[in-house]
Design a protein around this motif. Structure first.
Motif, PDB file in Angstrom:
ATOM      1  N   LEU A 162      42.932 -26.754  92.210  1.00 20.75           N
ATOM      2  CA  LEU A 162      43.123 -27.895  93.112  1.00 20.75           C
ATOM      3  C   LEU A 162      44.536 -27.935  93.681  1.00 20.75           C
ATOM      4  CD1 LEU A 162      41.252 -30.595  91.012  1.00 20.75           C
ATOM      5  CD2 LEU A 162      40.558 -29.779  93.278  1.00 20.75           C
ATOM      6  N   CYS A 163      45.537 -27.707  92.822  1.00 21.56           N
ATOM      7  CA  CYS A 163      46.934 -27.829  93.259  1.00 21.56           C
ATOM      8  C   CYS A 163      47.388 -26.658  94.117  1.00 21.56           C
ATOM      9  CB  CYS A 163      47.856 -27.944  92.044  1.00 21.56           C
ATOM     10  SG  CYS A 163      47.603 -29.428  91.070  1.00 21.56           S
ATOM     11  N   MET A 164      46.904 -25.463  93.818  1.00 19.79           N
ATOM     12  CA  MET A 164      47.385 -24.277  94.507  1.00 19.79           C
ATOM     13  C   MET A 164      46.521 -23.844  95.691  1.00 19.79           C
ATOM     14  SD  MET A 164      50.121 -23.730  92.970  1.00 19.79           S
ATOM     15  CE  MET A 164      50.825 -24.526  91.527  1.00 19.79           C
ATOM     16  N   ALA A 165      45.261 -24.316  95.726  1.00 24.32           N
ATOM     17  CA  ALA A 165      44.387 -23.902  96.831  1.00 24.32           C
ATOM     18  C   ALA A 165      43.586 -25.058  97.399  1.00 24.32           C
ATOM     19  CB  ALA A 165      43.449 -22.784  96.368  1.00 24.32           C
ATOM     20  N   GLY A 166      42.861 -25.798  96.556  1.00 21.41           N
ATOM     21  CA  GLY A 166      41.973 -26.832  97.065  1.00 21.41           C
ATOM     22  C   GLY A 166      42.664 -27.800  97.993  1.00 21.41           C
ATOM     23  N   CYS A 167      43.719 -28.444  97.520  1.00 17.43           N
ATOM     24  CA  CYS A 167      44.453 -29.414  98.347  1.00 17.43           C
ATOM     25  C   CYS A 167      45.235 -28.744  99.479  1.00 17.43           C
ATOM     26  CB  CYS A 167      45.384 -30.245  97.477  1.00 17.43           C
ATOM     27  SG  CYS A 167      44.536 -31.383  96.360  1.00 17.43           S
ATOM     28  N   ALA A 174      42.999 -27.091 102.305  1.00 19.35           N
ATOM     29  CA  ALA A 174      42.327 -28.128 103.099  1.00 19.35           C
ATOM     30  C   ALA A 174      43.308 -28.771 104.080  1.00 19.35           C
ATOM     31  CB  ALA A 174      41.718 -29.177 102.177  1.00 19.35           C
ATOM     32  N   LEU A 175      44.534 -29.013 103.632  1.00 16.77           N
ATOM     33  CA  LEU A 175      45.547 -29.589 104.521  1.00 16.77           C
ATOM     34  C   LEU A 175      45.938 -28.603 105.605  1.00 16.77           C
ATOM     35  CD1 LEU A 175      47.721 -31.335 101.794  1.00 16.77           C
ATOM     36  CD2 LEU A 175      46.491 -32.504 103.638  1.00 16.77           C
ATOM     37  N   TRP A 176      46.114 -27.346 105.252  1.00 15.61           N
ATOM     38  CA  TRP A 176      46.509 -26.333 106.239  1.00 15.61           C
ATOM     39  C   TRP A 176      45.455 -26.161 107.330  1.00 15.61           C
ATOM     40  CZ3 TRP A 176      47.895 -22.243 101.954  1.00 15.61           C
ATOM     41  CH2 TRP A 176      49.088 -22.625 101.328  1.00 15.61           C
ATOM     42  N   THR A 177      44.184 -26.266 106.949  1.00 17.06           N
ATOM     43  CA  THR A 177      43.116 -26.082 107.940  1.00 17.06           C
ATOM     44  C   THR A 177      42.766 -27.379 108.658  1.00 17.06           C
ATOM     45  OG1 THR A 177      41.433 -26.413 106.226  1.00 17.06           O
ATOM     46  CG2 THR A 177      42.098 -24.124 106.700  1.00 17.06           C
ATOM     47  N   GLY A 178      43.342 -28.500 108.197  1.00 20.29           N
ATOM     48  CA  GLY A 178      43.076 -29.780 108.839  1.00 20.29           C
ATOM     49  C   GLY A 178      41.802 -30.452 108.369  1.00 20.29           C
ATOM     50  N   ASP A 179      41.259 -30.006 107.227  1.00 17.70           N
ATOM     51  CA  ASP A 179      40.033 -30.595 106.689  1.00 17.70           C
ATOM     52  C   ASP A 179      40.423 -31.743 105.751  1.00 17.70           C
ATOM     53  OD1 ASP A 179      37.606 -31.232 105.578  1.00 17.70           O
ATOM     54  OD2 ASP A 179      37.011 -29.171 105.133  1.00 17.70           O
ATOM     55  N   LEU A 180      40.676 -32.916 106.323  1.00 15.79           N
ATOM     56  CA  LEU A 180      41.161 -34.040 105.526  1.00 15.79           C
ATOM     57  C   LEU A 180      40.098 -34.572 104.574  1.00 15.79           C
ATOM     58  CD1 LEU A 180      43.407 -36.020 108.037  1.00 15.79           C
ATOM     59  CD2 LEU A 180      43.941 -34.035 106.598  1.00 15.79           C
ATOM     60  N   SER A 181      38.828 -34.417 104.937  1.00 13.90           N
ATOM     61  CA  SER A 181      37.751 -34.837 104.047  1.00 13.90           C
ATOM     62  C   SER A 181      37.774 -34.023 102.758  1.00 13.90           C
ATOM     63  CB  SER A 181      36.398 -34.690 104.748  1.00 13.90           C
ATOM     64  OG  SER A 181      35.341 -34.985 103.867  1.00 13.90           O
ATOM     65  N   GLU A 182      37.922 -32.716 102.881  1.00 18.31           N
ATOM     66  CA  GLU A 182      38.000 -31.853 101.699  1.00 18.31           C
ATOM     67  C   GLU A 182      39.287 -32.124 100.923  1.00 18.31           C
ATOM     68  OE1 GLU A 182      37.085 -28.752  98.900  1.00 18.31           O
ATOM     69  OE2 GLU A 182      35.941 -30.125 100.171  1.00 18.31           O
ATOM     70  N   ALA A 183      40.378 -32.384 101.621  1.00 21.05           N
ATOM     71  CA  ALA A 183      41.639 -32.706 100.947  1.00 21.05           C
ATOM     72  C   ALA A 183      41.497 -33.979 100.128  1.00 21.05           C
ATOM     73  CB  ALA A 183      42.764 -32.851 101.965  1.00 21.05           C
ATOM     74  N   ASN A 184      40.795 -34.969 100.684  1.00 16.37           N
ATOM     75  CA  ASN A 184      40.553 -36.208  99.946  1.00 16.37           C
ATOM     76  C   ASN A 184      39.695 -35.959  98.708  1.00 16.37           C
ATOM     77  OD1 ASN A 184      41.665 -38.783 100.968  1.00 16.37           O
ATOM     78  ND2 ASN A 184      40.747 -38.142 102.899  1.00 16.37           N
ATOM     79  N   ARG A 185      38.660 -35.101  98.845  1.00 14.53           N
ATOM     80  CA  ARG A 185      37.811 -34.777  97.697  1.00 14.53           C
ATOM     81  C   ARG A 185      38.638 -34.132  96.589  1.00 14.53           C
ATOM     82  NH1 ARG A 185      34.319 -30.744  95.322  1.00 14.53           N
ATOM     83  NH2 ARG A 185      35.317 -29.077  96.516  1.00 14.53           N
ATOM     84  N   CYS A 186      39.530 -33.242  96.974  1.00 14.86           N
ATOM     85  CA  CYS A 186      40.339 -32.534  95.984  1.00 14.86           C
ATOM     86  C   CYS A 186      41.344 -33.469  95.303  1.00 14.86           C
ATOM     87  CB  CYS A 186      41.048 -31.351  96.635  1.00 14.86           C
ATOM     88  SG  CYS A 186      39.939 -29.985  97.088  1.00 14.86           S
ATOM     89  N   THR A 187      41.960 -34.370  96.062  1.00 12.06           N
ATOM     90  CA  THR A 187      42.893 -35.310  95.442  1.00 12.06           C
ATOM     91  C   THR A 187      42.149 -36.266  94.516  1.00 12.06           C
ATOM     92  OG1 THR A 187      42.791 -36.757  97.384  1.00 12.06           O
ATOM     93  CG2 THR A 187      44.621 -35.198  97.276  1.00 12.06           C
ATOM     94  N   ASP A 188      40.906 -36.627  94.879  1.00  7.76           N
ATOM     95  CA  ASP A 188      40.090 -37.467  93.994  1.00  7.76           C
ATOM     96  C   ASP A 188      39.813 -36.747  92.670  1.00  7.76           C
ATOM     97  OD1 ASP A 188      40.011 -39.527  95.823  1.00  7.76           O
ATOM     98  OD2 ASP A 188      38.013 -39.032  96.584  1.00  7.76           O
ATOM     99  N   LEU A 189      39.505 -35.451  92.767  1.00 13.52           N
ATOM    100  CA  LEU A 189      39.269 -34.669  91.555  1.00 13.52           C
ATOM    101  C   LEU A 189      40.532 -34.574  90.705  1.00 13.52           C
ATOM    102  CD1 LEU A 189      37.048 -31.761  92.937  1.00 13.52           C
ATOM    103  CD2 LEU A 189      36.392 -33.402  91.164  1.00 13.52           C
ATOM    104  N   LEU A 190      41.674 -34.408  91.363  1.00 10.55           N
ATOM    105  CA  LEU A 190      42.939 -34.366  90.627  1.00 10.55           C
ATOM    106  C   LEU A 190      43.175 -35.668  89.878  1.00 10.55           C
ATOM    107  CD1 LEU A 190      45.692 -32.610  92.806  1.00 10.55           C
ATOM    108  CD2 LEU A 190      44.977 -32.035  90.486  1.00 10.55           C
ATOM    109  N   ARG A 191      42.942 -36.776  90.567  1.00  9.68           N
ATOM    110  CA  ARG A 191      43.147 -38.076  89.939  1.00  9.68           C
ATOM    111  C   ARG A 191      42.210 -38.250  88.740  1.00  9.68           C
ATOM    112  NH1 ARG A 191      41.391 -41.060  93.621  1.00  9.68           N
ATOM    113  NH2 ARG A 191      43.188 -40.890  94.998  1.00  9.68           N
ATOM    114  N   GLU A 192      40.976 -37.797  88.911  1.00  7.41           N
ATOM    115  CA  GLU A 192      39.974 -37.936  87.852  1.00  7.41           C
ATOM    116  C   GLU A 192      40.343 -37.138  86.618  1.00  7.41           C
ATOM    117  OE1 GLU A 192      35.290 -36.706  87.069  1.00  7.41           O
ATOM    118  OE2 GLU A 192      36.076 -36.776  89.120  1.00  7.41           O
ATOM    119  N   HIS A 193      40.866 -35.936  86.821  1.00  6.07           N
ATOM    120  CA  HIS A 193      41.116 -35.044  85.681  1.00  6.07           C
ATOM    121  C   HIS A 193      42.560 -35.079  85.202  1.00  6.07           C
ATOM    122  CE1 HIS A 193      37.148 -33.152  85.581  1.00  6.07           C
ATOM    123  NE2 HIS A 193      37.157 -33.294  86.890  1.00  6.07           N
ATOM    124  N   ALA A 194      43.447 -35.747  85.939  1.00  2.00           N
ATOM    125  CA  ALA A 194      44.844 -35.826  85.504  1.00  2.00           C
ATOM    126  C   ALA A 194      44.974 -36.550  84.172  1.00  2.00           C
ATOM    127  CB  ALA A 194      45.689 -36.529  86.565  1.00  2.00           C
TER     128      ALA A 194
END
Length: 390
Positions: free
Chosen positions: A198-203, A206-226
């Motif tokens: 999530l930290c090195m690729a998922g987020c 997604a940000l580099w490609t402009g896919d904010l929906s996927e970036a949000n999904r990944c940050t949600d997963l980070l929050r859940e598993h942090a």
């Protein structure tokens, strides 16, 4: 973890009091202490001391397995400081010992840590060759959650490859690879591997490609598993901050790009401290790891854009010099995605200073080298600018 670290320290003290010191056990305890300090305190000086002492003992008694674990720890310390040149030296030492030891899994790990080093040092072709070499080997069928390698091999290499793919101009492949790494880590139920993906690729991808929906999904997963691993909570806070900026003004977008180009294991705590209430904090400060050359062309581009954004008189020449330097570096490193960003920034500057034909030629030539990713934000923006330039 604090209790575990304290027990290790007491065990080492008692071992030192014994007339017949078991050096092999002492080396293993030092290695365990290094990891305990990492997770409990994240104190790189104490970590380095533990791993360096373990290395000295294991070299004294000729314990290759312990040498490899100690060298891995010393490599991790240097990486966590952003000292990628020094880390490369240690990685090469690890490779020599791994080859001498003769266990294929340690040789594979040598290639893994070498690939990470070369990626961050801006040597993407070499990094990709090493990743593909690791991936070509037979898969690991057995993985202990507490193994020496920390991460699932498939997740780690797919994660790194997706970063390299985006940099080299394959954004669709990069996005697919990032999603694959995250899903593989979820399936494995391995929290460290999931956080890494999530930290090195998922987020970031997604940000580099402009896919904010996927970036949000990944940050949600980070929050859940942090909650299961506090190491990743700071990364989640940082990416959530970047997402807020990405949904703001043009200046906010620049600030987001500023963070994305500099975020690293050695700088994450600084960026996580930034809040939505003070989004400009930290701009144009020296928080770029000295050796993290992978994004230096983007760092130069953003500096140029920020100079232009001040609205001061006669800043075009200074900004243009930085953009030309950024473009040259991106071309030298064969990072087509950063090259496109640099070309687009330069084209906009040339457009406003009356050099429209030159602007269109530069940007069109760069854009035409892409074979995919035409629905991603950078390529859509570049296409609009090319059309605008006529």
């Amino acid at each position: 973890m604090d209790e575990y670290r304290e027990r290790l320290q007491r065990a080492l003290e008692r071992l030192n009091e014994s007339p017949d010191v078991d050096l092999a056990r002492k080396a293993r305890l030092r290695i365990a202490l290094g990891h305990a300090v990492w997770y409990a305190l994240n104190d790189t000086d104490l970590m380095e001391d533990a791993f360096a002492r373990a290395l000295a003992i294991s070299e004294q008694i000729g314990d290759r397995s312990a040498q490899l674990q100690a060298l891995w720890g010393m490599w991790a310390v240097r990486r966590s400081r952003g000292q990628y040149s020094d880390a490369l030296t240690v990685a090469k030492q690890y490779e020599v010992v791994a080859i001498d030891f003769g266990d294929p899994k340690f040789v594979s790990l040598a290639n893994r840590i070498l690939s990470v080093n070369h990626h961050y040092l801006g040597q993407q072709d070499l990094a990709r060759t090493l990743v593909e070499s690791v991936q070509s080997r037979a898969p690991q069928h057995v993985r202990s959650v507490n193994n020496d390698f920390q991460l699932d091999r498939n997740v780690a290499m797919t994660t790194l490859l997706s970063r390299i793919q985006w940099l080299q101009g394959f954004p669709d492949q990069a996005a697919a690879g990032a999603r694959e790494a995250v899903e593989a880590a979820l399936k494995a139920r391995h929290v460290l591997s999931l956080g890494y993906a999530l930290c090195m690729a998922g987020c970031p991808v997604a940000l580099w490609t402009g896919d904010l929906s996927e970036a949000n999904r990944c940050t949600d997963l980070l929050r859940e598993h942090a909650a299961k691993n506090g190491l990743y909570s700071t990364w989640g806070e940082c990416f959530e901050h970047v997402l807020r900026l990405r949904q703001g003004t043009e200046t906010d977008h620049l600030m987001a790009a500023h963070i994305e180009a500099r975020v690293d294991v050695s700088t994450i705590s600084k960026f996580a401290a930034l809040s939505a209430e003070s989004p400009g904090a930290g701009l144009l400060t020296d928080v770029q790891p000295t050796d993290a050359l992978w994004s230096h062309s983007e760092v130069l581009r953003i500096e140029a854009e920020l100079i232009l954004n001040t609205g001061a008189a006669n800043v075009e020449k200074t900004a243009e010099a930085k953009l030309l330097q950024s473009l040259d570096l991106a071309q030298a490193q064969s990072v087509l995605s950063f090259e496109l960003r640099s070309a687009a920034s330069l084209a906009r500057l040339w457009q406003r200073t009356g050099r429209t034909a030159k602007a269109r030629s530069l940007l069109n030539n760069t854009y035409s080298r892409f074979t995919e990713g035409f629905a991603t934000s950078d390529l859509l923006s570049a296409r609009r600018l090319i059309d605008e330039l006529g």
